[in-house]
Design a protein around this motif. Structure first.
Motif, PDB file in Angstrom:
ATOM      1  N   ARG A  26       5.072  -1.251  -2.757  1.00  7.86           N
ATOM      2  CA  ARG A  26       3.865  -0.524  -2.353  1.00  7.86           C
ATOM      3  C   ARG A  26       3.550  -0.712  -0.876  1.00  7.86           C
ATOM      4  NH1 ARG A  26       4.058  -1.241  -7.527  1.00  7.86           N
ATOM      5  NH2 ARG A  26       2.789  -0.055  -9.030  1.00  7.86           N
ATOM      6  N   ASP A 317      -0.668  -2.770  -8.946  1.00 10.40           N
ATOM      7  CA  ASP A 317      -1.690  -1.777  -8.568  1.00 10.40           C
ATOM      8  C   ASP A 317      -3.019  -2.457  -8.247  1.00 10.40           C
ATOM      9  OD1 ASP A 317      -0.035   0.412  -8.812  1.00 10.40           O
ATOM     10  OD2 ASP A 317      -0.626   0.866 -10.868  1.00 10.40           O
ATOM     11  N   GLU A 318      -3.407  -3.418  -9.096  1.00 10.72           N
ATOM     12  CA  GLU A 318      -4.685  -4.108  -8.894  1.00 10.72           C
ATOM     13  C   GLU A 318      -4.657  -4.944  -7.615  1.00 10.72           C
ATOM     14  OE1 GLU A 318      -7.717  -4.241 -10.435  1.00 10.72           O
ATOM     15  OE2 GLU A 318      -7.076  -2.518 -11.637  1.00 10.72           O
ATOM     16  N   THR A 320      -3.026  -4.394  -4.911  1.00  8.05           N
ATOM     17  CA  THR A 320      -2.853  -3.631  -3.676  1.00  8.05           C
ATOM     18  C   THR A 320      -3.861  -2.481  -3.535  1.00  8.05           C
ATOM     19  OG1 THR A 320      -1.182  -2.200  -4.738  1.00  8.05           O
ATOM     20  CG2 THR A 320      -0.393  -4.143  -3.553  1.00  8.05           C
ATOM     21  N   ARG A 321      -4.726  -2.318  -4.505  1.00  4.21           N
ATOM     22  CA  ARG A 321      -5.655  -1.187  -4.408  1.00  4.21           C
ATOM     23  C   ARG A 321      -6.730  -1.467  -3.370  1.00  4.21           C
ATOM     24  NH1 ARG A 321     -10.570  -1.755  -6.936  1.00  4.21           N
ATOM     25  NH2 ARG A 321     -10.789  -3.345  -8.558  1.00  4.21           N
TER      26      ARG A 321
END
Length: 322
Positions: A26, A317-318, A320-321
């Motif tokens: 990411r 996802d959590e 890097t959000r």
């Protein structure tokens, strides 16, 4: 400047590598801090002063990372340091104390980072007794439960439930017997066991009503995402605790929760203030769901592998959000 995700774990934690790779995919830098390798293999240089901003350097070989750039922290595992055997035994306890204090100081100095999850919340959620009360507040059914070191209280509990009782430990416990690791599983209490309860005076235990099962559910929660799988453990050695029959781990299948139970799961996570958790739930033959426990640092990789659930992607996802 690339944002950094700090992953606190240990050198034997293979699943953490999946999250490291997903974070890097990411576009973020991922720093894996294996706590058992500090201070023998990893170095920290924490400096600060009146006229300059603080600098928290992580050094691994030739790699140097400025930890003040940490965006998110995944508190996965914390293992004790591996110290050299030649270290004078008189100083080992002091060395370990200083190691833990320096690491705690570093973690406390990263208040602006997003933690999954804050260490104090992870530790609070570990305690099984308050778990049941919060689960009730979240809308779950919970089994009648007794935690005690009083043999007489345990006998009364057994009689009140007509002998339909199981016993378990407050912690996940394993020990080595003849070179083989043995785990203490949830076990059914039988009449003859009532004459063997004196050991409770020295080691408390949990007694719980035996809940009739349709299936056992494992629910991994990452933020607002629920990953659900179930196993039919009826009959055989896994009837009381599916872990006792090792092959049952290979029989988990994808499942789902009714909307009201999903909401109970999310409410419970909110009450604990957790982003990640692994829940054990029983679905009774009448379709009702009974909460057993939540593990704030529960294993998930085996579930991902067996049921093909993208849990590591959700964690990345959590972390890097925005």
């Amino acid at each position: 400047m690339t944002d950094t995700v700090l992953i606190i774990t240990h050198s034997g934690d293979e699943p953490a590598g999946l999250v490291v790779d997903a974070v890097k995919a990411r576009g973020f830098d991922a720093v894996r801090f294996d706590t058992d390798r500090f201070p023998a293999e990893l170095r920290l240089v924490l400096s600060q002063g009146t006229d300059r901003p603080p600098s928290y350097l992580f050094l691994e070989g030739d790699r140097q990372v400025e930890l003040t750039r940490v965006k998110s922290v995944w508190y996965r595992r914390f293992y004790s340091a591996r110290l050299p055997p030649e270290l004078d035994e008189r100083y080992v306890q002091y060395s370990k104390l200083e190691i833990r204090t320096l690491l705690s100081s570093l973690f406390a100095a990263l208040p602006d980072a997003r933690w999954i999850d804050p260490i104090d919340r992870v530790h609070r959620a570990h305690h099984k007794v308050p778990q049941l009360e919060l689960a009730k507040q979240a809308g779950f059914l919970v089994p009648d439960t007794l935690a005690t070191n009083d043999p007489a209280a345990a006998r009364r509990f057994f009689e009140d439930h007509q002998g339909k009782v199981v016993t378990k430990m407050l912690n996940a416990i394993s020990f080595t017997d003849d070179g083989n690791e043995q785990m203490v599983f949830t076990s059914k209490v039988h009449e003859q066991h009532l004459n063997e309860l004196d050991g409770l005076r020295y080691c408390p235990a949990v007694f719980q009503e035996l809940v009739e099962k349709d299936v056992e559910l494992r629910v991994a929660v990452v933020g607002q995402k629920l990953f659900v799988a179930s196993v039919d453990s009826s009959g055989g050695s896994g009837a009381v605790d599916w872990r006792r029959a090792g092959d049952l781990a290979y029989r988990f299948v994808p499942d789902q929760l009714p909307p009201d139970v999903e909401q109970s799961v999310l409410r419970l996570m909110k009450l604990f203030g957790l982003t990640y958790g692994s829940l054990d739930i029983i679905r009774r033959p009448d379709g009702k769901h009974v909460f057993l426990e939540v593990n704030s640092a529960g294993e998930w990789a085996w579930l991902q592998q067996m049921v093909n659930l993208p849990i590591h992607e959700a964690l990345a996802d959590e972390l890097t959000r925005a």
